[in-house]
Write an enzyme that holds these catalytic residues in place. Structure first.
Site, PDB file in Angstrom:
ATOM      1  CG  PHE A  44      -4.046  80.773 -12.408  1.00  0.00           C
ATOM      2  CD1 PHE A  44      -2.871  80.607 -11.572  1.00  0.00           C
ATOM      3  CD2 PHE A  44      -4.630  82.178 -11.901  1.00  0.00           C
ATOM      4  CE1 PHE A  44      -2.393  81.108 -10.695  1.00  0.00           C
ATOM      5  CE2 PHE A  44      -3.469  83.091 -11.595  1.00  0.00           C
ATOM      6  CZ  PHE A  44      -2.543  82.429 -10.919  1.00  0.00           C
TER       7      PHE A  44
ATOM      8  CG  ASN B 261      -0.130  74.683 -11.695  1.00  0.00           C
ATOM      9  OD1 ASN B 261      -1.597  75.226 -11.567  1.00  0.00           O
ATOM     10  ND2 ASN B 261       0.656  74.598 -12.786  1.00  0.00           N
TER      11      ASN B 261
ATOM     12  CB  CYS C 209      -0.080  72.533 -15.947  1.00  0.00           C
ATOM     13  SG  CYS C 209      -0.543  72.509 -17.326  1.00  0.00           S
TER      14      CYS C 209
HETATM   15  C1  UGA Z   1      -3.328  72.353 -13.751  1.00  0.00           C
HETATM   16  C2  UGA Z   1      -4.264  73.871 -13.022  1.00  0.00           C
HETATM   17  O1  UGA Z   1      -5.002  72.888 -12.212  1.00  0.00           O
HETATM   18  C3  UGA Z   1      -4.205  74.674 -13.518  1.00  0.00           C
HETATM   19  O2  UGA Z   1      -5.081  75.966 -12.455  1.00  0.00           O
HETATM   20  C4  UGA Z   1      -3.272  75.281 -14.907  1.00  0.00           C
HETATM   21  O3  UGA Z   1      -3.955  76.879 -15.571  1.00  0.00           O
HETATM   22  C5  UGA Z   1      -2.689  74.461 -15.105  1.00  0.00           C
HETATM   23  O4  UGA Z   1      -2.841  72.719 -14.838  1.00  0.00           O
HETATM   24  C6  UGA Z   1      -1.632  74.958 -15.861  1.00  0.00           C
HETATM   25  O5  UGA Z   1      -0.058  75.432 -15.032  1.00  0.00           O
HETATM   26  O6  UGA Z   1      -1.883  75.267 -17.089  1.00  0.00           O
HETATM   27  P1  UGA Z   1      -4.691  71.191 -15.545  1.00  0.00           P
HETATM   28  O7  UGA Z   1      -2.846  70.785 -15.783  1.00  0.00           O
HETATM   29  O8  UGA Z   1      -5.333  71.485 -16.825  1.00  0.00           O
HETATM   30  O9  UGA Z   1      -4.554  72.686 -14.685  1.00  0.00           O
HETATM   31  O10 UGA Z   1      -5.427  69.827 -14.886  1.00  0.00           O
HETATM   32  P2  UGA Z   1      -6.086  69.542 -13.205  1.00  0.00           P
HETATM   33  O11 UGA Z   1      -7.595  69.911 -13.700  1.00  0.00           O
HETATM   34  O12 UGA Z   1      -5.219  70.488 -12.462  1.00  0.00           O
HETATM   35  O13 UGA Z   1      -5.685  68.577 -12.983  1.00  0.00           O
HETATM   36  C7  UGA Z   1      -4.414  67.572 -12.793  1.00  0.00           C
HETATM   37  C8  UGA Z   1      -3.747  66.195 -13.156  1.00  0.00           C
HETATM   38  O14 UGA Z   1      -4.879  66.073 -11.453  1.00  0.00           O
HETATM   39  C9  UGA Z   1      -5.320  65.600 -13.432  1.00  0.00           C
HETATM   40  O15 UGA Z   1      -4.121  64.304 -13.906  1.00  0.00           O
HETATM   41  C10 UGA Z   1      -6.133  64.957 -13.170  1.00  0.00           C
HETATM   42  O16 UGA Z   1      -6.798  63.654 -13.018  1.00  0.00           O
HETATM   43  C11 UGA Z   1      -5.532  64.879 -11.250  1.00  0.00           C
HETATM   44  N1  UGA Z   1      -6.641  65.067 -10.920  1.00  0.00           N
HETATM   45  C12 UGA Z   1      -7.387  66.636 -10.384  1.00  0.00           C
HETATM   46  C13 UGA Z   1      -7.131  64.208  -9.279  1.00  0.00           C
HETATM   47  O17 UGA Z   1      -6.461  62.778  -9.716  1.00  0.00           O
HETATM   48  N2  UGA Z   1      -7.991  64.689  -8.428  1.00  0.00           N
HETATM   49  C14 UGA Z   1      -9.105  65.406  -8.414  1.00  0.00           C
HETATM   50  O18 UGA Z   1      -9.195  65.734  -7.488  1.00  0.00           O
HETATM   51  C15 UGA Z   1      -8.722  66.444  -9.099  1.00  0.00           C
END
Ligand code: UGA
Length: 428
Positions: free
Chosen positions: A148, A204, A256
């Site tokens: 995660f 996710n 992811c």
């Molecule tokens: C995501 C999950 O959050 C992790 O828990 C998981 O382990 C991981 O995928 C995975 O499956 O390996 P990650 O891909 O690093 O992590 O990215 P996130 O931090 O989840 O962000 C995803 C997208 O949502 C990004 O484009 C980010 O900019 C966007 N986001 C996130 C927003 O637009 N607003 C927010 O409030 C949060």
């Protein structure tokens, strides 16, 4: 057993590397396999091949203490290990299904090397039921242990996870894997294999649902004249909702969320289940990107052909150099398709010839250079350095000072004072 296990981690990528480092910090002896020559060379030279806060320090610490070393092949790492963690890529195929060739290839490679009683731990995100395939290939007990961690905070997430999920039909084996993380202090959830695999996708998919919800809500706020930031504040204090993952933006991306939501839809279809809600979540994400493009057209005064547009930020979020399925690069390419000359800047992308995913985009050396002669600039990744730019200087180099803040990072009042026409997301 809580410490002192012999562990192999196969794959030194965004998941494998922080996982290997954290397991070593928890007191285990870890051998990490990386077959890519360039990445392996960097690691043995003490360099960190990805941008990840705190990873360099943690790796240096555990390597110096002898808790972690790197080898080239999965077979070599697996020899003598009590636990073998699979942390290899599971890319998306064109139809949304998951390409398992790396998982199966590694399983075949390690099968001959496994000691009697060794446990294979699957951390790669795989379709429900895959653990059983790996069990067939390796003839070992396989435990599903979904990951995660987030890119950008991978070290913190690995050392202090919110929870550890382990699933296996042999609950004793699952528990032994769970105990490897006992130093983290995280609650342990022990399930059967299929349930653990489902938890990963559900997690996710839920995060993606929250994000699509807030992006759609931002659209509604614009229609009724509300401010989405205050709406989220009002929502977040309700503990059932919370504040996290409710920042509107140009859509969610990365390696992811897009892949896993597409895969879950595929898994549901294969099982004869209609997950209509998830389809809507994915389609709302495409709308979010397109709405940003429309805003750029609006602030630039219409048709973009023949005009220059500045782009700030290219990674899928701040704190990483990862541009896989980045909403920022998607918007940049779309603006170029509409005929604009796109000048982009991102702190992790060196100026010069554009890499393949940015074909047609001019990659600039700094945020000011990206705005030279531009009719509009769009902020797509929430890098901190964009907060402290000299906006008078930005306005001076632009053809007309207009800005779309697709992360609501900047102060609209200060920008309007500097002469900008400003459009955020879901703000009046
Ligand atoms: C995501 C999950 O959050 C992790 O828990 C998981 O382990 C991981 O995928 C995975 O499956 O390996 P990650 O891909 O690093 O992590 O990215 P996130 O931090 O989840 O962000 C995803 C997208 O949502 C990004 O484009 C980010 O900019 C966007 N986001 C996130 C927003 O637009 N607003 C927010 O409030 C949060």
């Amino acid at each position: 057993m809580t410490t002192g296990a012999r562990i192999a981690v196969i794959g030194a990528g965004h998941v494998g590397l922080p996982t290997a480092a954290a397991l070593a910090r928890f007191g285990h002896t870890v051998v990490c396999a990386e077959r890519d020559d360039e990445r392996f060379g960097a690691l043995v030279a003490g360099k960190v091949p990805i941008v990840e806060e705190g990873l360099g320090e943690l790796l240096a610490e555990v390597v110096a203490k002898g808790g972690l070393r790197f080898v080239r092949s999965a077979a070599e790492a697996a020899r003598g290990a009590q636990f073998v963690f699979l942390c290899v890529a599971t890319p998306e195929r064109d139809d949304g299904s998951v390409d398992l060739s790396f998982v199966e290839g590694v399983a075949t490679e390690i099968a001959r090397e496994l000691e009697p009683g060794a446990i294979v731990v699957n951390k790669s995100t795989v379709p429900v039921g895959t653990a059983l395939d790996v069990e067939r290939i390796t003839a070992a007990t396989v435990v599903s242990n979904p990951e995660f961690l987030r890119e950008g905070s991978a070290v913190r997430d690995s050392l202090r996870p919110d929870r550890v999920v382990v699933g296996a039909d042999d609950r004793g084996a699952a528990r032994r894997v769970g105990e490897l993380f006992s130093e983290s202090g995280a609650p342990l959830i022990v399930t059967d294999t299929v349930t653990a695999e489902t938890i990963k996708y559900a997690s996710n998919a839920f995060l993606a649902t929250k994000l699509s919800f807030v992006n759609v809500l931002a659209g509604l706020c614009e229609s009724v004249g509300a401010d989405v930031r205050d709406v989220v504040l009002g929502l977040g204090y309700d503990r059932r909702i919370g504040f996290d993952f409710l920042r509107p933006g140009p859509g969610w991306g990365g390696s992811c969320l897009p892949k896993d939501t597409a895969a879950l839809l595929h898994i549901a279809e294969d099982a004869g289940y209609d997950f209509a809600l998830l389809r809507a979540v994915i389609s709302a994400n495409e709308d979010a990107r397109e709405r940003v493009v429309r805003k750029v057209e609006d602030v630039a005064g219409g048709d973009l052909s023949g005009r220059t547009v500045g782009v700030w930020g290219l990674t899928f979020k701040a704190g990483t150099d990862d541009r896989r399925i980045s909403p920022a690069t998607a918007v940049a390419r779309r603006l170029a398709e509409l005929g604009a000359t796109v000048r982009a800047y991102d702190p992790t992308v060196p100026a010069g010839p554009a890499p393949a995913d940015l074909e047609g985009v001019v990659v600039c050396a700094d945020a000011y250079d990206a705005c030279r002669g531009a009719s509009a600039v769009v902020l797509l990744t929430e890098w901190d350095e964009f907060r402290s730019l000299d906006f008078t200087k930005v306005a001076d180099v632009m053809a007309s000072p207009a800005l779309v803040d697709a992360r609501n990072l900047l102060d609209p009042v200060a920008l309007r004072r500097a002469g900008f026409s400003y459009a955020g997301i879901g703000r009046p």
